[in-house]
Design a protein around this motif. Structure first.
Motif, mmCIF file in Angstrom:
data_model
loop_
_atom_site.group_PDB
_atom_site.id
_atom_site.type_symbol
_atom_site.label_atom_id
_atom_site.label_comp_id
_atom_site.label_asym_id
_atom_site.label_seq_id
_atom_site.Cartn_x
_atom_site.Cartn_y
_atom_site.Cartn_z
ATOM 1 N N VAL A 248 59.657 29.250 -109.480
ATOM 2 C CA VAL A 248 59.649 27.812 -109.235
ATOM 3 C C VAL A 248 58.125 27.455 -109.560
ATOM 4 C CG1 VAL A 248 59.255 25.992 -107.454
ATOM 5 C CG2 VAL A 248 60.867 27.636 -106.925
ATOM 6 N N ALA A 249 58.101 26.472 -110.573
ATOM 7 C CA ALA A 249 57.060 25.684 -110.847
ATOM 8 C C ALA A 249 56.606 24.511 -109.701
ATOM 9 C CB ALA A 249 57.074 25.186 -112.091
ATOM 10 N N PHE A 250 55.658 24.834 -108.866
ATOM 11 C CA PHE A 250 55.530 24.119 -107.596
ATOM 12 C C PHE A 250 54.170 23.309 -107.786
ATOM 13 C CE2 PHE A 250 53.830 23.328 -103.462
ATOM 14 C CZ PHE A 250 54.915 23.395 -102.656
ATOM 15 N N VAL A 251 54.538 21.976 -108.226
ATOM 16 C CA VAL A 251 53.109 21.185 -108.510
ATOM 17 C C VAL A 251 53.340 19.873 -107.523
ATOM 18 C CG1 VAL A 251 52.272 19.870 -110.176
ATOM 19 C CG2 VAL A 251 53.507 21.851 -110.654
ATOM 20 N N TYR A 252 52.108 19.748 -106.998
ATOM 21 C CA TYR A 252 51.857 18.222 -106.226
ATOM 22 C C TYR A 252 51.101 17.565 -107.119
ATOM 23 C CZ TYR A 252 51.058 14.714 -102.932
ATOM 24 O OH TYR A 252 50.982 13.617 -102.227
ATOM 25 N N ASP A 253 51.810 16.434 -107.494
ATOM 26 C CA ASP A 253 51.208 15.479 -108.603
ATOM 27 C C ASP A 253 50.236 14.304 -107.660
ATOM 28 O OD1 ASP A 253 50.582 13.669 -110.464
ATOM 29 O OD2 ASP A 253 52.598 13.149 -111.137
ATOM 30 N N ALA A 254 48.934 14.572 -107.685
ATOM 31 C CA ALA A 254 47.997 13.600 -106.861
ATOM 32 C C ALA A 254 47.222 12.697 -107.979
ATOM 33 C CB ALA A 254 46.942 14.402 -106.308
ATOM 34 N N SER A 255 47.896 12.575 -109.209
ATOM 35 C CA SER A 255 47.159 11.814 -110.203
ATOM 36 C C SER A 255 47.475 10.176 -109.748
ATOM 37 C CB SER A 255 47.710 11.825 -111.524
ATOM 38 O OG SER A 255 49.051 11.963 -111.763
ATOM 39 N N PRO A 256 46.496 9.473 -110.029
ATOM 40 C CA PRO A 256 46.919 8.087 -109.512
ATOM 41 C C PRO A 256 48.100 7.484 -109.896
ATOM 42 C CG PRO A 256 44.514 8.265 -109.904
ATOM 43 C CD PRO A 256 45.257 9.545 -110.455
ATOM 44 N N ASP A 257 48.369 7.596 -111.227
ATOM 45 C CA ASP A 257 49.257 6.802 -111.975
ATOM 46 C C ASP A 257 50.695 7.927 -112.024
ATOM 47 O OD1 ASP A 257 48.276 4.522 -112.128
ATOM 48 O OD2 ASP A 257 47.143 5.045 -114.001
ATOM 49 N N GLY A 258 50.714 9.129 -111.505
ATOM 50 C CA GLY A 258 51.851 9.807 -111.563
ATOM 51 C C GLY A 258 52.137 10.480 -112.770
ATOM 52 N N TYR A 259 51.205 10.937 -113.671
ATOM 53 C CA TYR A 259 51.377 11.532 -115.024
ATOM 54 C C TYR A 259 52.211 12.846 -115.033
ATOM 55 C CZ TYR A 259 48.428 7.887 -117.394
ATOM 56 O OH TYR A 259 47.971 7.018 -117.990
ATOM 57 N N PHE A 260 52.031 13.580 -114.033
ATOM 58 C CA PHE A 260 52.514 14.866 -114.186
ATOM 59 C C PHE A 260 54.317 14.611 -113.956
ATOM 60 C CE2 PHE A 260 54.598 19.010 -113.069
ATOM 61 C CZ PHE A 260 53.561 19.825 -113.816
ATOM 62 N N GLU A 261 54.472 13.941 -112.860
ATOM 63 C CA GLU A 261 55.803 13.489 -112.751
ATOM 64 C C GLU A 261 56.527 13.014 -113.812
ATOM 65 O OE1 GLU A 261 58.108 11.894 -108.867
ATOM 66 O OE2 GLU A 261 56.705 10.439 -109.668
ATOM 67 N N ALA A 262 55.896 11.941 -114.534
ATOM 68 C CA ALA A 262 56.360 11.283 -115.717
ATOM 69 C C ALA A 262 56.416 12.100 -116.731
ATOM 70 C CB ALA A 262 55.213 10.247 -116.171
ATOM 71 N N ALA A 263 55.569 13.265 -117.078
ATOM 72 C CA ALA A 263 55.700 13.977 -118.109
ATOM 73 C C ALA A 263 57.158 14.789 -117.949
ATOM 74 C CB ALA A 263 54.492 15.069 -118.076
ATOM 75 N N TRP A 264 57.272 15.427 -116.496
ATOM 76 C CA TRP A 264 58.557 15.971 -116.364
ATOM 77 C C TRP A 264 59.947 15.183 -116.627
ATOM 78 C CZ3 TRP A 264 61.128 20.104 -116.404
ATOM 79 C CH2 TRP A 264 62.331 20.295 -115.575
ATOM 80 N N GLU A 265 59.906 13.984 -116.113
ATOM 81 C CA GLU A 265 60.920 13.187 -116.197
ATOM 82 C C GLU A 265 61.166 12.587 -117.686
ATOM 83 O OE1 GLU A 265 62.965 12.556 -113.956
ATOM 84 O OE2 GLU A 265 61.937 13.493 -112.444
ATOM 85 N N ALA A 266 60.048 12.752 -118.494
ATOM 86 C CA ALA A 266 60.395 12.210 -119.973
ATOM 87 C C ALA A 266 60.975 13.234 -120.831
ATOM 88 C CB ALA A 266 58.804 11.959 -120.324
ATOM 89 N N LEU A 267 61.199 14.435 -120.435
ATOM 90 C CA LEU A 267 61.892 15.204 -121.227
ATOM 91 C C LEU A 267 63.598 15.162 -121.024
ATOM 92 C CD1 LEU A 267 60.243 18.720 -119.781
ATOM 93 C CD2 LEU A 267 59.754 17.497 -121.966
ATOM 94 N N PRO A 268 64.083 15.522 -122.224
ATOM 95 C CA PRO A 268 65.534 15.183 -122.358
ATOM 96 C C PRO A 268 66.391 15.837 -121.308
ATOM 97 C CG PRO A 268 64.671 15.741 -124.444
ATOM 98 C CD PRO A 268 63.431 16.054 -123.427
ATOM 99 N N SER A 269 67.397 15.424 -120.667
ATOM 100 C CA SER A 269 68.185 16.165 -119.627
ATOM 101 C C SER A 269 68.598 17.455 -120.046
ATOM 102 C CB SER A 269 69.510 15.012 -119.367
ATOM 103 O OG SER A 269 69.072 13.964 -118.804
ATOM 104 N N GLU A 270 69.125 17.522 -121.316
ATOM 105 C CA GLU A 270 69.426 18.918 -121.473
ATOM 106 C C GLU A 270 68.317 19.938 -121.461
ATOM 107 O OE1 GLU A 270 69.666 19.397 -126.232
ATOM 108 O OE2 GLU A 270 70.094 17.188 -125.719
ATOM 109 N N VAL A 271 67.338 19.360 -121.818
ATOM 110 C CA VAL A 271 65.954 20.427 -121.758
ATOM 111 C C VAL A 271 65.613 20.703 -120.212
ATOM 112 C CG1 VAL A 271 63.680 20.622 -122.284
ATOM 113 C CG2 VAL A 271 65.169 19.743 -123.696
ATOM 114 N N LYS A 272 65.777 19.809 -119.498
ATOM 115 C CA LYS A 272 65.481 19.882 -117.953
ATOM 116 C C LYS A 272 66.584 20.902 -117.453
ATOM 117 C CE LYS A 272 64.798 15.526 -116.950
ATOM 118 N NZ LYS A 272 64.391 14.375 -116.214
ATOM 119 N N ARG A 273 67.700 20.740 -117.714
ATOM 120 C CA ARG A 273 68.702 21.508 -117.373
ATOM 121 C C ARG A 273 68.556 23.096 -117.624
ATOM 122 N NH1 ARG A 273 72.066 17.018 -118.306
ATOM 123 N NH2 ARG A 273 72.884 17.845 -120.311
ATOM 124 N N GLY A 274 68.052 23.079 -118.855
ATOM 125 C CA GLY A 274 67.921 24.491 -119.476
ATOM 126 C C GLY A 274 66.640 25.434 -118.629
#
Length: 238
Positions: free
Chosen positions: A195-221
């Motif tokens: 598990v890549a276990f990350v708490y995103d405490a950035s004010p604008d949620g940049y880490f969460e946004a970086a993950w969500e921006a990946l294509p679905s097939e990549v995230k599933r991979g």
């Protein structure tokens, strides 16, 4: 078993997001833990931001969820949890997840192969053989063997978030890929999932946004092809 492990991690993910809470609340708790670490030598492990988050917030929350959501007894939950620095909180964790057998590889992404060779050959400072020590892990009596690489991300930068996402996922994959070693009493090594276990405490949620921006097939991979679950926490469900 893989489907069951995925459901286990998905449930743990949603429950931790609720229990740990949003960034302002978590930041306040970390400052309080930092103050405690500076004031009392017994709690020196709380002095760093990431250490305070993992030891003071994440691990107690996981221990609680093992008991409340997954119906483990207190002793089963403790025996399931292996954590770096466990002697400081042995009431909730049984041992260290450190792999006792050393090897020549680092979890850090390779940037200069010549420097690495020089270190292996003894021509450069630093140990040639490494001891892998992930942040924490779940093992028997937990029904799944899972290794965790934890990060507390607070930089308000898209580029920093993208770099940290890559580094954390590679590190989790590295730990999961190390070969099984079950000979050390009380410290077995052999993990089916990471598990890549990350708490995103950035004010604008940049880490969460970086993950969500990946294509679905990549995230599933990550899960489908590599047995790596990316768990981004931000307290959004709360």
């Amino acid at each position: 078993m893989k489907d069951e492990a995925y459901e286990f991690l998905k449930t743990l993910h949603s429950r931790l997001d609720l229990q740990i809470g949003p960034p302002p609340e978590v930041s306040k708790r970390i400052r309080e833990l930092n103050d405690l670490g500076r004031q009392d030598p017994k709690f020196a492990f709380y002095r760093g931001t990431e250490g305070a988050f993992v030891a003071g917030i994440a691990l107690p929350a996981i221990y609680d969820e093992l008991m409340t959501t997954f119906r483990y007894s207190a002793e089963q939950a403790r025996k399931s949890l292996y954590a770096e620095g466990y002697r400081n909180f042995s009431e909730i964790a049984i041992n260290t997840p450190a792999r006792w057998m050393r090897h020549p590889f680092s979890k850090v992404l390779v940037s200069n192969a010549r420097d690495i060779y020089s270190q292996w050959a003894g021509r450069k400072a630093g140990a040639a053989l490494k001891q892998s020590c992930p942040d924490f892990a779940l093992r028997d009596p937990c029904s799944h063997n899972i290794i965790f690489e934890a990060k507390y991300f607070k930089e308000n930068s898209c580029a920093a978030a993208e770099r940290e996402l890559v580094a954390t996922c590679y590190q989790a994959f590295f730990y999961r890929g190390l070969p099984e070693n079950l000979d050390a009493p009380g410290r077995p090594w052999g993990y089916d999932y990471a598990v890549a276990f990350v708490y995103d405490a950035s004010p604008d949620g940049y880490f969460e946004a970086a993950w969500e921006a990946l294509p679905s097939e990549v995230k599933r991979g990550f899960w489908g092809g590599a047995n790596v679950y990316v768990m981004v926490l931000r307290g959004t469900q709360a």
